[in-house]
Design an enzyme around this catalytic site. Structure first.
Site, PDB file in Angstrom:
ATOM      1  N   SER A  64      41.464 150.401  16.687  1.00 10.89           N
ATOM      2  CA  SER A  64      41.973 149.519  15.638  1.00 10.89           C
ATOM      3  C   SER A  64      41.095 148.280  15.504  1.00 10.89           C
ATOM      4  O   SER A  64      41.122 147.607  14.483  1.00 10.89           O
ATOM      5  CB  SER A  64      43.392 149.088  15.991  1.00 10.89           C
ATOM      6  OG  SER A  64      43.354 148.355  17.208  1.00 10.89           O
ATOM      7  N   CYS A  74      41.382 154.152  21.803  1.00 16.46           N
ATOM      8  CA  CYS A  74      42.608 153.388  21.581  1.00 16.46           C
ATOM      9  C   CYS A  74      43.757 154.173  22.208  1.00 16.46           C
ATOM     10  O   CYS A  74      44.047 155.298  21.777  1.00 16.46           O
ATOM     11  CB  CYS A  74      42.818 153.242  20.075  1.00 16.46           C
ATOM     12  SG  CYS A  74      44.353 152.459  19.619  1.00 16.46           S
ATOM     13  N   CYS A 109      45.535 149.378  27.331  1.00 15.12           N
ATOM     14  CA  CYS A 109      45.103 149.098  25.953  1.00 15.12           C
ATOM     15  C   CYS A 109      43.674 148.596  26.079  1.00 15.12           C
ATOM     16  O   CYS A 109      43.389 147.733  26.918  1.00 15.12           O
ATOM     17  CB  CYS A 109      45.997 148.032  25.327  1.00 15.12           C
ATOM     18  SG  CYS A 109      45.322 147.331  23.797  1.00 15.12           S
ATOM     19  N   THR A 110      42.796 149.136  25.259  1.00 17.51           N
ATOM     20  CA  THR A 110      41.375 148.810  25.434  1.00 17.51           C
ATOM     21  C   THR A 110      41.068 147.333  25.160  1.00 17.51           C
ATOM     22  O   THR A 110      40.090 146.805  25.666  1.00 17.51           O
ATOM     23  CB  THR A 110      40.495 149.728  24.555  1.00 17.51           C
ATOM     24  OG1 THR A 110      41.013 149.719  23.216  1.00 17.51           O
ATOM     25  CG2 THR A 110      40.497 151.139  25.083  1.00 17.51           C
ATOM     26  N   HIS A 111      41.915 146.683  24.365  1.00 19.35           N
ATOM     27  CA  HIS A 111      41.711 145.240  24.122  1.00 19.35           C
ATOM     28  C   HIS A 111      41.900 144.405  25.396  1.00 19.35           C
ATOM     29  O   HIS A 111      41.396 143.289  25.480  1.00 19.35           O
ATOM     30  CB  HIS A 111      42.699 144.733  23.069  1.00 19.35           C
ATOM     31  CG  HIS A 111      42.335 145.062  21.650  1.00 19.35           C
ATOM     32  ND1 HIS A 111      42.466 146.320  21.129  1.00 19.35           N
ATOM     33  CD2 HIS A 111      41.845 144.289  20.654  1.00 19.35           C
ATOM     34  CE1 HIS A 111      42.086 146.296  19.852  1.00 19.35           C
ATOM     35  NE2 HIS A 111      41.704 145.072  19.547  1.00 19.35           N
TER      36      HIS A 111
HETATM   37  N1  DGL Z   1      43.164 148.926  21.534  1.00 18.64           N
HETATM   38  C1  DGL Z   1      44.312 149.724  21.237  1.00 18.64           C
HETATM   39  C2  DGL Z   1      44.827 150.449  22.471  1.00 18.64           C
HETATM   40  O1  DGL Z   1      44.048 150.782  23.331  1.00 18.64           O
HETATM   41  C3  DGL Z   1      45.459 149.129  20.469  1.00 18.64           C
HETATM   42  C4  DGL Z   1      45.384 147.795  19.894  1.00 18.64           C
HETATM   43  C5  DGL Z   1      46.313 147.619  18.730  1.00 18.64           C
HETATM   44  O2  DGL Z   1      47.505 147.359  18.906  1.00 18.64           O
HETATM   45  O3  DGL Z   1      45.816 147.758  17.633  1.00 18.64           O
HETATM   46  O4  DGL Z   1      45.978 150.724  22.580  1.00 18.64           O
END
Ligand code: DGL
Length: 266
Positions: free
Chosen positions: A8, A70, A180-182
């Site tokens: 995302s 993601c 979550c990758t973020h």
């Molecule tokens: N980076 C995404 C993940 O690994 C999600 C981030 C979002 O909520 O858009 O879940």
């Protein structure tokens, strides 16, 4: 041919970063669906429709494999996309199994987006591997917002995380799964808050290992001795379909790579 990697937003660069280290001779399309971020606070149906659009983009851009970088999109849409598209699809999942193995009987927190926490895929995974009920699931929706606006270290981030962890007796825990990758952008603040005995783990290395395995099996791996290690030399970056070419945009991407490189050491 390319390897497509998407998320995302900027979280997916964690996997791109890992892929560039492990597969330096490949060409990449990195797609951040920034117009539609965050995914984690949307419904399953909304995320499926968005992932479908990105998959169509990837198949039109000559991708031999697509990495869903993601956890949220994997949980909501990976199976459906595998039925629809013939290209191999590799999805990241929270590293629950290795975390339980490493925790030696102590507790494990799996932090992820609200949608990942709600999804059956994660619930089933936990049921399968957590026979002694050591796992707690924690949704951290605001970290994605912080990351998307480039706020990685601030009082706001620290306060938010201190608050989120306050209900837990952290001395009972051995592992924090970054589901979550973020969340990888915040490892220094996590490190500051968590006791030293809590180790952080995420699924990016395992996911890229899986990508290597799939490409090897299909005899589609590019290897020419690692001469292309320059981080952005072999990547085309897209933000919701628009290619990023501007000096400033590419400079920001380089800064994100630098931050991820620093975070890898923690
Ligand atoms: N980076 C995404 C993940 O690994 C999600 C981030 C979002 O909520 O858009 O879940």
């Amino acid at each position: 041919m390319n390897i497509g990697i998407f998320d995302s937003g900027i979280g997916g660069m964690t996997l791109l970063h890992q892929a560039l280290v492990m597969l330096p001779d490949e060409s990449y399309i990195f797609y951040a669906d920034t117009d539609n971020a965050p995914y984690g606070t949307k419904s399953r149906e909304q995320v499926i429709a968005l992932v479908d659009d990105v998959m169509r983009f990837m198949t039109m851009h000559d991708c031999k494999a697509v990495v869903i970088a993601c956890n949220t999109a994997t949980a909501a849409a990976a199976e459906i996309m595998r039925q629809k598209y013939p290209v191999p699809i590799i999805g990241i999942e929270p590293a629950v199994k290795p975390a339980i193995k490493e925790s030696h009987g102590k507790r494990v927190i799996v932090a992820a987006t609200p949608l990942t926490v709600r999804e059956e895929k994660l619930q089933n995974l936990v049921r399968r591997v957590d026979d002694t009920h050591l796992v707690d699931l924690l949704a951290l929706p605001r970290l994605v917002e912080f990351a998307e606006r480039g706020e990685f270290v601030s009082d706001g981030v620290e306060q938010y995380l201190r608050n989120a962890f306050s209900p837990y007796r952290l001395e009972d825990y051995a592992e924090l799964v970054l589901g979550c990758t973020h969340f990888n952008y915040f490892k220094d603040t996590f490190r500051k808050i968590l006791p030293v005995n809590v180790h952080m783990i995420d699924g990016s290395e395992g996911t890229i290992r899986q990508l290597v395995h799939v490409l090897e099996h299909k005899k589609q791996l590019e290897r020419n001795g690692g001469n292309n290690r320059e981080f952005d030399a072999r990547v085309k970056y897209f933000s919701s379909g628009r290619e990023l070419k501007g000096e400033q945009e590419l400079a920001y991407i380089r800064k994100l790579h630098e931050r991820l490189e620093k975070m890898r050491e923690l």
